[in-house]
Write a protein that holds these residues in place. Structure first.
Motif, PDB file in Angstrom:
ATOM      1  N   LEU A  96      -5.673  -6.734  -0.348  1.00 48.69           N
ATOM      2  CA  LEU A  96      -5.387  -5.759  -1.557  1.00 48.69           C
ATOM      3  C   LEU A  96      -5.976  -4.490  -1.527  1.00 48.69           C
ATOM      4  O   LEU A  96      -7.069  -4.639  -1.690  1.00 48.69           O
ATOM      5  CB  LEU A  96      -5.161  -6.393  -2.782  1.00 48.69           C
ATOM      6  N   LEU A  97      -5.524  -3.211  -1.335  1.00 47.04           N
ATOM      7  CA  LEU A  97      -6.239  -2.056  -1.365  1.00 47.04           C
ATOM      8  C   LEU A  97      -6.315  -1.390  -2.626  1.00 47.04           C
ATOM      9  O   LEU A  97      -5.215  -1.089  -3.323  1.00 47.04           O
ATOM     10  CB  LEU A  97      -5.440  -1.335  -0.405  1.00 47.04           C
ATOM     11  N   VAL A  98      -7.543  -1.307  -2.993  1.00 45.13           N
ATOM     12  CA  VAL A  98      -7.783  -0.715  -4.573  1.00 45.13           C
ATOM     13  C   VAL A  98      -8.265   0.407  -4.376  1.00 45.13           C
ATOM     14  O   VAL A  98      -9.427   0.912  -3.877  1.00 45.13           O
ATOM     15  CB  VAL A  98      -8.884  -1.886  -5.303  1.00 45.13           C
ATOM     16  N   ALA A  99      -7.490   1.378  -4.519  1.00 45.62           N
ATOM     17  CA  ALA A  99      -7.741   3.048  -4.626  1.00 45.62           C
ATOM     18  C   ALA A  99      -8.534   3.391  -5.552  1.00 45.62           C
ATOM     19  O   ALA A  99      -7.891   3.634  -6.708  1.00 45.62           O
ATOM     20  CB  ALA A  99      -6.281   3.715  -4.343  1.00 45.62           C
ATOM     21  N   ASN A 100      -9.961   3.772  -5.504  1.00 44.27           N
ATOM     22  CA  ASN A 100     -10.789   4.025  -6.445  1.00 44.27           C
ATOM     23  C   ASN A 100     -11.183   5.256  -6.088  1.00 44.27           C
ATOM     24  O   ASN A 100     -12.114   5.752  -5.455  1.00 44.27           O
ATOM     25  CB  ASN A 100     -11.917   2.960  -6.343  1.00 44.27           C
TER      26      ASN A 100
END
Length: 194
Positions: A96-100
């Motif tokens: 899961l790529l969490v774009a922060n």
């Protein structure tokens, strides 16, 4: 996906690894010198979900907004933890790529960024720099052109990513503890015939 990847097939091996490794990656987005749109398309093709953290815009590492949207977002670490739990319950194997995004107060001014990047790309083209030599060349040119400001942004990115990742880990642990407690309560109720 690097610029021109349609012709060169130059893409990061990280993408393939993320497609088969069920972890959570907190990221300030792709470096601005890559093809962000193609990268997002490739992530979708590889079924790697992208979740904007408190944003609907995909970050551009040095800047909070790369100019590309994200379809899904989470407003809290608890929401990210719930998404991870759902992924795991479904048996999905992708990260899961969490774009922060880097905080706006810490990012490079968008106009300075765009101008500096365009100049660095032009210098690389003129000097015939490509492939694995391109990234260090561009990062060095951006550092020089911003008087070291890009290094300060790097530090802000790392600190922000660590803080968000820590919050997600705590939320995930709390969710797991709650799940264990609920399971125990259900099993206890059944054993008593309730």
């Amino acid at each position: 996906m690097h610029r021109g990847a349609a012709e060169t097939f130059d893409e990061s091996a990280d993408l393939v690894t993320l497609a088969v490794t069920p972890l959570v990656v907190v990221s300030a987005g792709a470096k601005s010198h890559v093809d962000v749109g193609a990268t997002l398309e490739r992530l979708e093709t590889l079924t790697i979900p992208v979740l904007g953290y408190r944003t609907r815009r995909f970050p551009g590492f040095y800047v909070a907004d790369s100019g590309h949207a994200v379809e899904h977002c989470a407003d809290s670490s608890a929401e990210v933890a719930a998404a991870v739990a759902a992924r795991d319950a479904l048996g999905l194997r992708a990260a899961l790529l969490v774009a922060n995004p880097v905080p706006v107060a810490d990012h490079l001014d968008s106009q300075v960024h765009d101008r500096t990047l365009a100049e660095a790309l032009e210098q690389a083209r003129e000097q015939g720099i490509a492939g694995h030599d391109l990234t260090p060349f561009l990062l060095d040119r951006i550092r020089r052109a911003t008087g070291g400001r890009s290094l300060a942004v790097n530090i802000a990115v790392y600190r922000n990513n660590i803080a968000v990742a820590t919050d997600i880990a705590h939320a995930r642990r709390e969710l797991s503890e709650l799940s264990v407690a609920l399971t125990a309560a259900v099993l206890f109720s059944r054993s008593r015939g309730e």
